[in-house]
Design a protein around this motif. Structure first.
Motif, mmCIF file in Angstrom:
data_model
loop_
_atom_site.group_PDB
_atom_site.id
_atom_site.type_symbol
_atom_site.label_atom_id
_atom_site.label_comp_id
_atom_site.label_asym_id
_atom_site.label_seq_id
_atom_site.Cartn_x
_atom_site.Cartn_y
_atom_site.Cartn_z
ATOM 1 N N GLU A 39 0.852 -1.049 -0.049
ATOM 2 C CA GLU A 39 -0.112 -0.415 -0.262
ATOM 3 C C GLU A 39 1.026 1.691 -0.138
ATOM 4 O O GLU A 39 1.534 1.326 0.631
ATOM 5 C CB GLU A 39 -0.934 -0.459 0.795
ATOM 6 C CG GLU A 39 -1.953 0.993 1.507
ATOM 7 C CD GLU A 39 -2.631 0.829 2.348
ATOM 8 O OE1 GLU A 39 -3.656 2.169 2.767
ATOM 9 O OE2 GLU A 39 -2.050 0.126 3.426
ATOM 10 N N ILE A 65 -8.837 10.490 -3.359
ATOM 11 C CA ILE A 65 -10.122 9.869 -2.365
ATOM 12 C C ILE A 65 -9.327 8.771 -2.107
ATOM 13 O O ILE A 65 -8.712 7.734 -3.042
ATOM 14 C CB ILE A 65 -11.290 8.829 -3.282
ATOM 15 C CG1 ILE A 65 -12.295 10.706 -2.739
ATOM 16 C CG2 ILE A 65 -12.055 8.720 -2.082
ATOM 17 C CD1 ILE A 65 -12.804 11.127 -3.565
ATOM 18 N N GLY A 66 -9.095 7.626 -0.825
ATOM 19 C CA GLY A 66 -9.397 6.866 -0.595
ATOM 20 C C GLY A 66 -7.039 6.525 -0.083
ATOM 21 O O GLY A 66 -6.905 5.613 0.411
ATOM 22 N N VAL A 67 -6.513 8.040 -0.423
ATOM 23 C CA VAL A 67 -5.239 7.717 0.175
ATOM 24 C C VAL A 67 -4.943 7.658 1.304
ATOM 25 O O VAL A 67 -5.085 9.035 1.536
ATOM 26 C CB VAL A 67 -4.533 8.753 -0.414
ATOM 27 C CG1 VAL A 67 -3.023 8.681 -0.004
ATOM 28 C CG2 VAL A 67 -4.545 8.326 -2.340
ATOM 29 N N LYS A 68 -4.228 7.068 2.369
ATOM 30 C CA LYS A 68 -3.976 7.172 3.387
ATOM 31 C C LYS A 68 -3.201 8.214 3.957
ATOM 32 O O LYS A 68 -1.618 7.928 3.200
ATOM 33 C CB LYS A 68 -4.148 5.723 4.027
ATOM 34 C CG LYS A 68 -3.813 6.336 5.698
ATOM 35 C CD LYS A 68 -3.467 4.713 6.195
ATOM 36 C CE LYS A 68 -3.730 4.591 7.575
ATOM 37 N NZ LYS A 68 -3.352 3.046 8.662
ATOM 38 N N ASP A 78 -5.103 11.060 7.927
ATOM 39 C CA ASP A 78 -5.167 10.039 9.329
ATOM 40 C C ASP A 78 -5.889 9.672 10.472
ATOM 41 O O ASP A 78 -6.510 9.369 11.611
ATOM 42 C CB ASP A 78 -5.876 9.039 8.450
ATOM 43 C CG ASP A 78 -6.637 8.749 7.187
ATOM 44 O OD1 ASP A 78 -7.873 8.888 7.540
ATOM 45 O OD2 ASP A 78 -5.805 9.648 5.954
#
Length: 566
Positions: A288, A340-343, A379
């Protein structure tokens, strides 16, 4: 031992490929010789020092009920495959095949072998706890062997493994081992520190390294100037209570920053300081891609990041992967308007930046007036950065300072890291199957020898401490052709040996200058010189570390030796 009958090939010149003092002197004084890069032969003097190091280790292991074994260096691949380390240990593991094309490893470490041994033999809690140790040659294919014995591809190591039925039992043995290591390195005469460390490829939780303080050390130690706190810089926690700024938030602005890529370049171009900049990095954690933020004057600690993410591997993302993720090249990365969705993870210090500067994810452009929470979201905040000198000590006492260190010992609480995947179990008092709870404890024996050599020398050669010197006394008749000197030398040689002193008797037909230079180079604690005043019964004593020289009657020799060595 008569010097004419042993093998001590001394050198006058410093070998060209020897970069540090210990390596230079071990070669020059005839203690070791290089076979190939990172691989050495130990000559008679070097072997005697190793034996004395090993003797001290064995004595302290026996005090805490460690039992010595000897395991194979050639290890079957199947054991390493059970734990998965065959695949993820890395290129340092020497892998070989036998004539039947079966895979083997040359032992870099022995967790798998010892676990397989115990799982076949120990089935009941009644046989636990048990601590086994060995002193054996290890093999690691170092990418860049350097500094002689300090980083080699073949080296001698003491490794110990303890097996327990409970965590409390492991905790007790861990503390015993920590004290034993303290005793060992104290007896060896080393200037060292016990520091909080990372377990690395061994695995497990809770670990300490024993670091010899040295300017050539490859590790950095963070320590308190007011307490006993010390940690490897990779593990030192940052304990800062950041203060909210009263600065009023400004409007976010996108500004052009042509050819400005580094934090320092951007800060100077925008007339600000690195502390006001937000550094944006992309890491690959397992599979990831993670965006990680830090203050511009701080560096991300990938060991801390790995622990926060609970990842097996963490490394900087490839530039092509970064460009595909953020549509921007490295140099203008920023946390605003990410896909969107990137930590996004950030170090605690980022949370307190007001009106910061960050990349705009567009080449040659940055934002000013960037504020966490308002302009971008995070996050998770965590301690992700390396500690720096001047930070408060993590234990709340004093401030942090840095020192360089050579790692000579490492102890780990492995827990069930190896016993579960290898099905190493025992029956507890209720008859229920439980995995062994394990500890692992290593000392680099040949590295210790180099660390001692690094600390005990001067411009002329070694100054071995009494407990590790290959011989106690260097007996030197100036002229073996002189009958009086030769006869006295033989008498004193026999006398000293009868009192159990280890004596190196220089009976060579060499000039006095050569003998004295070799004696200083080899560095035994005392030199006994028989010279022109032998006919008067007078000899000369030179104490190597003190540099003091005195003349005494030969009848006083034993009294002087007993006073010095006792």
């Amino acid at each position: 031992m008569k010097q004419s009958l042993t093998f001590i090939p001394t050198l006058r010149e410093v070998p060209a490929d020897a970069d540090v003092k210990s390596h230079q002197l071990l070669l020059r004084a005839g203690f070791i010789r290089q076979n190939t890069s990172g691989v050495y032969s130990f000559l008679p003097l070097g072997k005697k020092v190793l034996q004395k190091v090993e003797s001290i280790i064995r004595e302290e292991m026996e005090v805490i009920n460690g039992v010595e074994v000897f395991m194979p260096a050639l290890q079957q691949a199947e054991l390493w495959q059970e734990t998965g380390r065959w695949y993820n240990y890395g290129p340092e593991l020497f892998r070989v095949k036998d004539r039947h094309e079966r895979d083997f490893a040359l032992g870099a470490t022995h967790e798998e072998v010892i676990t397989s041994l115990l799982r076949d033999e120990i089935k009941s809690y009644k046989k636990l706890p048990l601590t086994l140790f060995q002193i054996q040659t290890k093999f690691r294919d170092e990418k860049r062997p350097r500094f002689g014995l300090l980083r080699g591809r073949e080296f001698i190591m003491k490794d110990a493994y303890s097996f327990h039925a409970s965590k409390e039992s492991l905790d007790a043995t861990y503390e015993d081992m920590k004290q034993a290591y303290t005793n060992i390195f104290t007896r060896l005469g080393l200037n060292f520190r016990s520091v909080i460390a990372d377990s690395g490829s061994i695995g497990g939780k809770d670990t300490h390294e024993f670091m010899v303080l040295s300017e050539i050390g490859e590790d950095t130690i963070a320590y308190s100037d007011s307490s006993n706190y010390a940690a490897n810089i990779e593990m030192a926690e940052v304990n800062i209570q950041y203060v909210d700024s009263e600065e009023k938030q400004e409007t976010l602005k996108k500004v052009e920053t042509p050819e400005q890529k580094t934090i320092q370049e951007v800060a100077e171009f925008l007339e600000t300081v690195p502390e006001k900049c937000i550094k944006t990095l992309v890491f690959k954690a397992d599979d990831e891609l993670i965006v990680v933020l830090s203050r511009g004057d701080h560096e991300i600690n990938d060991i801390k990041l790995k622990k926060v993410l609970d990842a097996q591997t963490v490394e900087m993302a490839d530039p092509l992967e970064v460009k595909e993720l953020l549509q921007c090249e490295i140099g203008s990365l920023g946390p605003i308007k990410l896909p969107i969705g990137v930590k996004v993870l950030a170090d605690h210090a980022v949370k307190y930046i007001v009106n910061g500067v960050c990349g705009a994810n567009e080449k040659g452009w940055h934002y000013t007036g960037a504020n966490p929470g308002r302009d971008f979201s995070v996050d998770e905040y965590a301690d992700l950065r390396f500690i720096v000198e001047g930070d408060p000590s993590p234990d709340g006492m004093g401030t942090v300072k840095f020192a360089k260190g050579i790692e000579v010992g490492h102890i780990f609480k492995l827990g069930t890291t190896y016993s579960i995947p290898m099905d190493g179990t025992f029956l507890d008092e209720n008859g229920k199957s439980q995995p062994y709870i394990m500890g692992c404890y290593g000392i680099g024996v040949s590295r210790v020898m180099a660390a001692v050599a690094e600390q005990y020398n001067d411009d002329y050669g070694f100054m071995w401490p009494n407990q590790l010197s290959p011989y106690d006394i260097h007996l030197i008749p100036v002229n073996m052709k002189d009958e009086t000197q030769a006869q006295m030398a033989e008498e004193l040689y026999k006398l000293l040996k009868s009192y159990r002193y280890e004596v190196l008797f220089d009976d060579r037909a060499e000039r006095a200058g050569v003998k004295f230079a070799d004696a200083d180079l080899i560095g035994l604690p005392i030199r006994v010189t028989i010279g022109k005043r032998a006919s008067e019964g007078i000899i000369e004593l030179k104490y190597r570390q003190a540099g003091e020289t005195v003349e005494v009657q030969k009848e006083e020799l034993l009294e002087k030796m007993q006073a010095f060595f006792n």
